[in-house]
Enzyme design. Structure first.
Site, short mmCIF file in Angstrom:
data_model
loop_
_atom_site.label_atom_id
_atom_site.label_comp_id
_atom_site.label_asym_id
_atom_site.label_seq_id
_atom_site.Cartn_x
_atom_site.Cartn_y
_atom_site.Cartn_z
CD GLU A 1 53.18 -32.04 -37.56
OE1 GLU A 1 52.44 -32.92 -37.09
OE2 GLU A 1 54.07 -31.46 -36.91
N GLY B 1 46.71 -34.36 -35.64
CA GLY B 1 47.88 -34.84 -36.36
C GLY B 1 48.42 -36.12 -35.74
CG HIS C 1 64.62 -32.26 -44.65
ND1 HIS C 1 63.45 -31.55 -44.75
CD2 HIS C 1 64.68 -32.73 -43.38
CE1 HIS C 1 62.81 -31.58 -43.59
NE2 HIS C 1 63.53 -32.31 -42.74
CB SER D 1 69.88 -26.01 -48.24
OG SER D 1 70.74 -25.56 -49.28
CG HIS E 1 43.91 -42.31 -47.66
ND1 HIS E 1 43.14 -43.28 -48.26
CD2 HIS E 1 43.62 -42.37 -46.32
CE1 HIS E 1 42.42 -43.90 -47.33
NE2 HIS E 1 42.69 -43.35 -46.15
#
Length: 410
Positions: free
Chosen positions: A333, A352, A359, A362, A377
């Site tokens: 973010e 946002g 995920h 790891s 986009h």
């Protein structure tokens, strides 16, 4: 022009008539600081009344300065270091009080968080104390309580002719010793010799080797006149007095219509491209935000692509030593937000709206992950970013989508 310094008067300029900072103005001021512009608050207010405003603008985090008491004191906001301090002699207070009594006007000065006055019921003095969050203490004679050298002394009366006559008389007696001038029709200020906002600003420019052409000054009153004249871009607010408007390069809208924001959007924010972004400065100024707490560092920025790194350590790992998924989403973010900020128009801001992540593998404590954001986009009202997060050995850890909403400032 590459502007380095933004100098703002406070009352009637930065603040609305209700004593607030407009949302659009606040957003613009925080954005220009992220680009490397330093903000200076130049006001007749005492330091006590300016520090909360400086903190609201994050000057304590980004670095900024306060010119208090119309320039008699200069403060480095983050360090609170005093760069200039000029006071009037306490021995002059009895003379000023005598003149005030002769003309039937009130008189006051400041001492830390107090306003000292001979008339605690005067509405102008009560208002001055209120806007600066200071207590009022009435003392008669005032001189008996002034056992220090004040930064300035103010005589108050709503009879304009009385104030003008008093100004002439005091100037005749104090010429070459102190400066005497009206800052409002009802305020007659007495400050140290050669002290005004422009001279104090000149000290700041000389101290940091900044050319006057590299500054923007925005103001509305008599005390701002000389500052506006010396600036590379001198701006008068729409509510400024006529003499200030005549000397300005540009006239913007008034203090209730985000006049400051309009100037910053046109002369600074609309001129910035990705190539202008100083990542080192951006990282430094983000150290007090979430990205700083997580150790995020921007490493590359261009239109449509942002890269950053984040350590896997005690701040970002789960208890058993692997990268926390929430920290990974925060990383995504953060860089998508910067990417959209680079691409929007000056009168737009980014919010946002949605984040979702897969995920895949790891990353372990001691490693540093790298995030690469690319825009997939770019619409009028929304941006969608894909962010891939890799270990130091280029193993894909997470693939994340972030949607940002693009809104117009109001």
């Amino acid at each position: 022009m590459d502007y380095k310094l933004l100098v703002l008067d406070v009352d009637g300029t930065l603040l609305t008539d209700e004593g607030k900072i407009g949302k659009r103005t606040l957003t613009a001021l925080r954005k220009v600081q992220q680009t490397g512009v330093t903000i200076v608050l130049a006001s007749g207010r005492p330091l006590h009344g300016l520090l909360p405003i400086a903190e609201k603008l994050d000057l304590d985090k980004y670095g900024g300065y306060i010119l208090a008491y119309n320039g008699a004191q200069i403060i480095d906001v983050p360090t609170k270091k005093v760069l200039l301090s000029q006071t009037i002699e306490q021995e002059s207070i009895p003379f000023l009080e005598k003149e005030a009594n002769k003309h039937g006007v009130a008189i006051f000065t400041y001492n830390d968080s107090e306003v000292l006055t001979n008339d605690a019921k005067n509405p102008y003095i009560l208002r001055e104390a209120a806007i600066n969050n200071m207590k009022v203490r009435e003392v008669k004679p005032l001189a008996s309580a002034v056992n220090f050298n004040p930064y300035k002394c103010i005589l108050v009366n709503d009879d304009v002719q009385e104030i003008e006559q008093l100004e002439e008389e005091i100037k005749m007696r104090l010429d070459g010793v102190m400066n005497v001038f009206q800052t409002e029709p009802y305020f007659l200020e007495v400050v140290p010799k050669l002290i005004d906002k422009a001279n104090a600003l000149g000290v700041l420019l000389e101290t940091f080797s900044i050319d006057a052409k590299q500054i923007i000054v925005i103001g509305n009153g008599k005390a701002d006149y000389s500052m506006i004249q010396m600036a590379g871009l001198g701006v008068a607010m729409g509510n400024a007095i006529d003499s200030v408007k005549r000397c300005a390069d540009v006239i913007t809208k008034d203090n209730n219509e985000d006049g400051i924001a309009l100037i910053l959007e046109e002369y600074i924010l609309s001129q910035i491209t990705a190539a202008d972004i100083d990542l080192e400065l951006l990282n430094k100024r983000g150290k007090h935000a979430l990205m700083g707490n997580l150790g995020i560092q921007y490493t590359y920025a261009d239109a449509g692509r942002i890269e950053a790194t984040m350590p896997v350590d005690e701040r970002t790992r789960q208890p058993f030593g692997i990268l926390h998924g929430g920290a990974t989403l925060a990383l995504a973010e953060t860089i998508a937000g910067l990417g959209s900020m680079i691409m929007v128009e000056a009168d737009e801001f980014v919010v946002g709206m949605q984040v979702s992540g897969n995920h895949i593998s790891s990353a372990h404590e001691g490693d540093t992950v790298r995030a690469v954001a690319t825009i997939i986009h770019k619409g009028r009202s929304s941006h969608v970013w894909n962010i891939d997060v890799f270990t130091s050995t280029d193993k894909l850890v997470s693939s994340i989508r972030v949607m940002n909403s693009i809104l117009k400032k109001r």
